[in-house]
Design a protein around this motif. Structure first.
Motif, short mmCIF file in Angstrom:
data_model
loop_
_atom_site.label_atom_id
_atom_site.label_comp_id
_atom_site.label_asym_id
_atom_site.label_seq_id
_atom_site.Cartn_x
_atom_site.Cartn_y
_atom_site.Cartn_z
N ALA A 71 1.76 7.45 -6.90
CA ALA A 71 0.85 8.32 -7.15
C ALA A 71 1.40 9.68 -6.71
O ALA A 71 1.17 10.79 -7.52
CB ALA A 71 -0.46 8.01 -6.33
N SER A 72 2.09 9.89 -5.43
CA SER A 72 2.48 11.09 -5.24
C SER A 72 3.73 11.56 -6.06
O SER A 72 3.72 12.80 -6.51
CB SER A 72 3.07 10.82 -3.69
OG SER A 72 3.59 12.03 -3.34
N GLY A 75 2.07 2.20 -3.72
CA GLY A 75 1.18 2.69 -4.40
C GLY A 75 0.87 4.09 -4.16
O GLY A 75 0.61 5.11 -5.11
N SER A 76 0.99 4.54 -2.96
CA SER A 76 0.83 5.73 -2.50
C SER A 76 1.95 6.79 -2.99
O SER A 76 1.84 7.76 -3.63
CB SER A 76 0.89 5.90 -0.87
OG SER A 76 0.83 7.21 -0.59
N MET A 104 0.75 -1.13 -0.08
CA MET A 104 -0.11 0.02 0.01
C MET A 104 0.85 1.34 0.10
O MET A 104 0.50 2.20 -0.78
CB MET A 104 -1.10 -0.04 1.09
CG MET A 104 -2.06 0.92 1.06
SD MET A 104 -3.18 0.60 2.32
CE MET A 104 -4.54 0.58 1.50
N ILE A 105 2.11 1.19 0.62
CA ILE A 105 2.96 2.45 0.63
C ILE A 105 3.40 2.86 -0.69
O ILE A 105 3.67 3.75 -1.03
CB ILE A 105 4.00 2.07 1.55
CG1 ILE A 105 3.38 2.20 3.05
CG2 ILE A 105 5.06 3.28 1.43
CD1 ILE A 105 4.43 1.71 4.34
#
Length: 97
Positions: A8-9, A4-5, A1-2
């Protein structure tokens, strides 16, 4: 999950940077077009500056068919000389002297 974040960032940052660079380029292009002298009018053209002291210089400008020589200091600007520009010589550009 980290992961993907982070992706995206990073993508959002890259897109924002591209947008800012495009806006800066467009603004500089527009500013250059607006400040360019009209084709029929030579406008103001900087020719040369010669330093004569730590904060003093002599500046040569061409403006509306005249050559202006200015003395520029930290506190003032003085007109030293103003004369018509010499007529354009033939294509050879030879000095008659």
């Amino acid at each position: 999950m980290i992961e993907g974040s982070f992706v995206a960032s990073a993508a959002a940052t890259t897109v924002a940077l591209a947008l800012v660079l495009a806006l800066a380029w467009g603004s500089l292009w527009l500013l250059r077009r607006v400040q360019a002298p009209a084709r029929g009018n030579p406008g103001l053209r900087f020719v040369r500056a010669l330093p004569v002291g730590s904060r003093e210089r002599v500046v040569v400008l061409h403006y509306e068919g005249e050559e202006w020589v200015l003395g520029v200091t930290a506190g003032s600007i003085s007109l030293l000389s103003r004369k018509p520009l010499p007529c354009a010589r033939g294509s050879a550009g030879a000095d008659p002297s």
